[in-house]
Design an enzyme around this catalytic site. Structure first.
Site, PDB file in Angstrom:
ATOM      1  N   ASN A  99       0.702  -1.343  -0.064  1.00 52.95           N
ATOM      2  CA  ASN A  99      -0.028  -0.101  -0.031  1.00 52.95           C
ATOM      3  C   ASN A  99       0.719   1.200  -0.102  1.00 52.95           C
ATOM      4  OD1 ASN A  99      -2.037  -1.753   0.251  1.00 52.95           O
ATOM      5  ND2 ASN A  99      -2.571  -1.323   2.181  1.00 52.95           N
ATOM      6  N   HIS A 116       5.837  -0.858  -2.567  1.00 53.24           N
ATOM      7  CA  HIS A 116       5.561   0.055  -3.785  1.00 53.24           C
ATOM      8  C   HIS A 116       5.569   1.380  -3.715  1.00 53.24           C
ATOM      9  CE1 HIS A 116       3.002  -3.978  -5.339  1.00 53.24           C
ATOM     10  NE2 HIS A 116       4.377  -4.144  -5.438  1.00 53.24           N
TER      11      HIS A 116
HETATM   12  P1  OAD Z   1      -6.411  -5.810  -4.996  1.00 48.72           P
HETATM   13  O1  OAD Z   1      -7.285  -4.755  -5.147  1.00 48.72           O
HETATM   14  O2  OAD Z   1      -5.754  -6.500  -6.037  1.00 48.72           O
HETATM   15  O3  OAD Z   1      -6.614  -6.804  -3.883  1.00 48.72           O
HETATM   16  C1  OAD Z   1      -7.394  -6.405  -2.700  1.00 48.72           C
HETATM   17  C2  OAD Z   1      -8.007  -7.775  -2.037  1.00 48.72           C
HETATM   18  O4  OAD Z   1      -8.366  -7.412  -0.629  1.00 48.72           O
HETATM   19  C3  OAD Z   1      -8.970  -8.395  -2.699  1.00 48.72           C
HETATM   20  O5  OAD Z   1      -8.587  -9.873  -2.724  1.00 48.72           O
HETATM   21  C4  OAD Z   1     -10.262  -8.378  -1.729  1.00 48.72           C
HETATM   22  O6  OAD Z   1     -10.980  -9.282  -1.887  1.00 48.72           O
HETATM   23  C5  OAD Z   1      -9.712  -7.916  -0.409  1.00 48.72           C
HETATM   24  N1  OAD Z   1     -10.308  -7.283   0.618  1.00 48.72           N
HETATM   25  C6  OAD Z   1     -11.220  -6.160   0.334  1.00 48.72           C
HETATM   26  N2  OAD Z   1     -11.350  -5.768   1.538  1.00 48.72           N
HETATM   27  C7  OAD Z   1     -10.872  -6.374   2.430  1.00 48.72           C
HETATM   28  C8  OAD Z   1     -11.030  -6.177   3.987  1.00 48.72           C
HETATM   29  N3  OAD Z   1     -11.557  -5.272   4.469  1.00 48.72           N
HETATM   30  N4  OAD Z   1     -10.308  -7.068   4.674  1.00 48.72           N
HETATM   31  C9  OAD Z   1      -9.569  -8.175   4.014  1.00 48.72           C
HETATM   32  N5  OAD Z   1      -9.702  -8.297   2.731  1.00 48.72           N
HETATM   33  C10 OAD Z   1     -10.057  -7.365   1.928  1.00 48.72           C
HETATM   34  O7  OAD Z   1      -5.089  -4.998  -3.963  1.00 48.72           O
HETATM   35  P2  OAD Z   1      -3.705  -5.728  -3.789  1.00 48.72           P
HETATM   36  O8  OAD Z   1      -3.479  -7.107  -3.971  1.00 48.72           O
HETATM   37  O9  OAD Z   1      -2.970  -4.870  -2.714  1.00 48.72           O
HETATM   38  O10 OAD Z   1       0.488  -1.950  -7.277  1.00 48.72           O
HETATM   39  O11 OAD Z   1      -2.879  -5.100  -5.143  1.00 48.72           O
HETATM   40  C11 OAD Z   1      -1.570  -5.444  -5.326  1.00 48.72           C
HETATM   41  C12 OAD Z   1      -0.898  -4.268  -6.251  1.00 48.72           C
HETATM   42  O12 OAD Z   1      -1.600  -4.170  -7.311  1.00 48.72           O
HETATM   43  C13 OAD Z   1      -1.058  -2.884  -5.698  1.00 48.72           C
HETATM   44  O13 OAD Z   1      -0.076  -2.655  -4.573  1.00 48.72           O
HETATM   45  C14 OAD Z   1      -1.020  -2.126  -7.033  1.00 48.72           C
HETATM   46  C15 OAD Z   1      -2.032  -2.839  -7.688  1.00 48.72           C
HETATM   47  O14 OAD Z   1      -1.879  -2.593  -9.138  1.00 48.72           O
HETATM   48  C16 OAD Z   1       0.942  -1.147  -7.840  1.00 48.72           C
HETATM   49  O15 OAD Z   1       0.351  -0.090  -8.138  1.00 48.72           O
HETATM   50  C17 OAD Z   1       2.360  -1.493  -8.469  1.00 48.72           C
END
Ligand code: OAD
Length: 255
Positions: A99, A116
């Site tokens: 994040n 990131h």
């Molecule tokens: P994503 O948006 O891909 O995934 C978020 C995850 O959090 C999903 O699997 C949801 O189901 C879950 N989620 C949502 N609300 C939640 C909650 N309250 N408690 C627990 N889980 C919850 O986000 P990231 O995996 O962080 O990179 O994405 C990875 C990277 O992709 C980011 O850092 C960014 C993006 O492109 C860059 O910008 C380089």
């Protein structure tokens, strides 16, 4: 009480990886869910060096809005629970976040690697100067690097976030590897929270932890893409699950 609990004792080295889901309950949008950031903003335009070259004004508008929005959000009980762990485990905890919203830092976490980058930092698109703290809104004039200007070159400043196609800071990767190596000699636990497991190398950390004999946990609202790599899955909202996820045995003082 969550379905599985993470047991922490005086031997445990805990590596935590967080993603956008951890900040969802603070009001920060995630990336890949319905209405997520990448649905309304093509990532090629706002999260690649090529996108910045093509339209830096659009990119700065996007990150300025995200800066303003993140600044209005507050850490939630999930961030607070992870900060409290740092108090207890000291050097035996490492928090790695994907994040860029600064909420872990605002919750007080210090053993933190923002792999990131940060929304609240700016760097030069051309020279190697270190990123500097910056929460300004870029609207009309695009900011230029004064260090480059002093040597007769023109270069734009850009948000200090890692974009697609860019490498992670090798020092960050080394610090994570070295933590895993230390954990391997004791008891290693890996916990991923609020991340879809879609973006590497972060999504591969579970494999590194397993290769080092680690026990692996996922706390997520939905099954992640790399779910099958985890020993345990607790489905739920991180702000709800994290405060009661950990079970301590022994004094768990600083290493
Ligand atoms: P994503 O948006 O891909 O995934 C978020 C995850 O959090 C999903 O699997 C949801 O189901 C879950 N989620 C949502 N609300 C939640 C909650 N309250 N408690 C627990 N889980 C919850 O986000 P990231 O995996 O962080 O990179 O994405 C990875 C990277 O992709 C980011 O850092 C960014 C993006 O492109 C860059 O910008 C380089």
């Amino acid at each position: 009480m969550p379905a599985a609990r993470v047991r922490l004792d005086d031997e445990t080295f805990l590596l935590v990886l967080t993603g956008a889901g951890v900040s969802a309950e603070s009001g920060v949008p995630t990336f890949r869910s319905g209405g997520g950031l990448w649905e309304n903003h093509p990532l090629e335009q706002v999260a690649t060096p090529q996108g910045f070259e093509a339209d830096p004004r659009l990119v700065w508008r996007f990150y300025s809005e995200r800066r303003a929005q993140a600044a209005q959000c507050e850490p939630n009980p999930g961030h607070v629970a992870l900060q409290a762990l740092e108090e207890r485990l000291g050097e035996r905890l490492l928090l790695v976040t994907q994040n860029v919203d600064g909420l872990h830092r605002r919750a007080g976490s210090r053993r933190l690697i923002e792999i990131h980058g940060s929304l609240f930092a700016t760097r030069c698109a051309r020279c190697q100067r270190a990123p500097f703290a910056d929460d300004s809104q870029v609207t009309a004039t695009l900011p230029e690097c004064e260090l480059c200007a002093a040597s007769g070159r023109r270069a734009l400043l850009r948000p200090a976030v890692v974009w697609f196609g860019e490498l992670l800071d090798p020092e960050h990767l080394r610090a994570i590897e070295s933590f895993i190596a230390r954990g391997r000699r004791r008891r290693l636990v890996f916990l991923a929270v609020g991340t879809s497991g879609a973006v590497y190398p972060a999504a591969g950390l579970v494999d590194n932890a397993r290769a080092a004999g680690g026990e692996t946990f996922l706390v997520n609202a939905d099954p992640a893409d790399n779910l099958h790599r985890f020993h345990h899955f607790v489905q739920g909202q991180s702000g709800h699950v994290l405060p009661t996820l950990f079970e301590f045995s022994g004094p768990t003082q600083r290493a």
